[in-house]
Motif scaffolding. Sequence first.
Motif, short mmCIF file in Angstrom:
data_model
loop_
_atom_site.label_atom_id
_atom_site.label_comp_id
_atom_site.label_asym_id
_atom_site.label_seq_id
_atom_site.Cartn_x
_atom_site.Cartn_y
_atom_site.Cartn_z
N MET A 25 0.83 -1.19 0.00
CA MET A 25 0.00 0.00 0.00
C MET A 25 0.87 1.26 0.00
O MET A 25 0.58 2.24 -0.69
CB MET A 25 -0.93 0.00 1.22
N ALA A 26 1.96 1.22 0.78
CA ALA A 26 2.87 2.36 0.83
C ALA A 26 3.43 2.66 -0.55
O ALA A 26 3.50 3.83 -0.97
CB ALA A 26 4.00 2.08 1.82
N PHE A 27 3.84 1.62 -1.25
CA PHE A 27 4.39 1.80 -2.60
C PHE A 27 3.37 2.46 -3.54
O PHE A 27 3.69 3.40 -4.25
CB PHE A 27 4.84 0.46 -3.17
N LYS A 28 2.14 1.95 -3.52
CA LYS A 28 1.11 2.47 -4.42
C LYS A 28 0.82 3.95 -4.16
O LYS A 28 0.69 4.74 -5.09
CB LYS A 28 -0.17 1.64 -4.29
N ILE A 29 0.71 4.31 -2.87
CA ILE A 29 0.38 5.69 -2.55
C ILE A 29 1.56 6.61 -2.84
O ILE A 29 1.39 7.72 -3.38
CB ILE A 29 -0.06 5.81 -1.08
N LEU A 30 2.77 6.17 -2.50
CA LEU A 30 3.95 7.00 -2.79
C LEU A 30 4.14 7.20 -4.29
O LEU A 30 4.55 8.28 -4.74
CB LEU A 30 5.19 6.35 -2.17
N LYS A 31 3.83 6.18 -5.05
CA LYS A 31 3.93 6.31 -6.50
C LYS A 31 2.96 7.37 -7.01
O LYS A 31 3.30 8.21 -7.85
CB LYS A 31 3.65 4.97 -7.17
N GLY A 84 2.27 11.86 0.36
CA GLY A 84 1.72 10.52 0.41
C GLY A 84 1.02 10.23 1.73
O GLY A 84 -0.08 9.66 1.76
N LEU A 85 1.64 10.63 2.82
CA LEU A 85 1.03 10.41 4.14
C LEU A 85 -0.25 11.22 4.29
O LEU A 85 -1.24 10.74 4.87
CB LEU A 85 2.03 10.76 5.24
N GLU A 86 -0.24 12.43 3.77
CA GLU A 86 -1.45 13.25 3.84
C GLU A 86 -2.57 12.60 3.03
O GLU A 86 -3.73 12.55 3.46
CB GLU A 86 -1.17 14.65 3.29
N MET A 87 -2.23 12.06 1.85
CA MET A 87 -3.22 11.36 1.04
C MET A 87 -3.80 10.17 1.80
O MET A 87 -5.01 9.95 1.82
CB MET A 87 -2.58 10.87 -0.27
N PHE A 88 -2.92 9.43 2.45
CA PHE A 88 -3.36 8.22 3.16
C PHE A 88 -4.30 8.57 4.31
O PHE A 88 -5.36 7.97 4.45
CB PHE A 88 -2.15 7.46 3.70
N PHE A 89 -3.91 9.54 5.11
CA PHE A 89 -4.69 9.84 6.31
C PHE A 89 -5.98 10.62 6.02
O PHE A 89 -6.80 10.80 6.91
CB PHE A 89 -3.83 10.58 7.33
#
Length: 287
Positions: A56-62, A71-76
């Motif tokens: 999941m980290a890879f997908k969001i960071l990409k 990426g962290l802001e997108m996730f949270f």
Amino acid sequence: AAKPSRAKTSSRPCVQTGQDPPRPHQGASAVMNKLNRAQKDKVRRFATVADATEEMAFKILKDARWDLEVGLEMFFTMPMAAAASSTDPALVEALFLKYKTEDEDDDMIGAAGIEQFCDDIEIDPIDPVILVISLKMSAQSMGKYTREEFVGGMRKMGADSIEKLKAKLPALRAELQDDNKFKEVYQYSFNFAKELNQKSLPLETASAMWKVLLTNRWALVDEWCDFLAAEHNKAISHDTWVQALEFSRSIGPDLQGYDPAGAWPYLIDEFVEAKMEAKAKLASSTG
């Protein structure tokens, strides 16, 4: 409509197709091996901070162009973050271990485990809602869930128990009634069902998947599959897979709306031609 067979010994539940077992897919470890040192570090830092899987980290960071803060802001701010935070990681891990294959070298849920999983949530193995669940898990290959796929998917769905997942089935099933979400599930199913490194889907598999996904949605699905078995008998390309859905949505059961000058794949044109010829023969024999 005929349904694909449900073979207990097949390693391709929950949608049975009678094909050989899929080869192992690359998984998160192979993805990590392709990253540079800085990217690997960001993936690990993201996974630690967000309590997310490396996949999941890879997908969001990409998606965030490798900006860790973005990426962290997108996730949270995503709904999945709230769902994940409401689950107990230990309970999800226990569920994974319950279904995990007995082979200690395989850190995954295999055929028998997926079939038991389907039984426990009280769905038929050919119920299309399993494809929604598999999409939520970002499962790469039919017939198995890796640890990251299962754990990440269950947390994404906010379910750390079978009872919680069963309670979410109506909402998951409702996604199939949304045209855009159904299209996402349909398009996902092509890569999910095909063999690794193959561009096409075996005809038997494609027909089984069409019947799972389009029965009660497309009046001609059985005729389409019968035509392909009789006249084509070859693998199905991605373009044909995608266009078959568009054809089912835009062309009526009596072929109203069909334009022979349209940009349909040749298989669809041949299917229409065969139906028109059959209709003309019937009319001449009864006229």
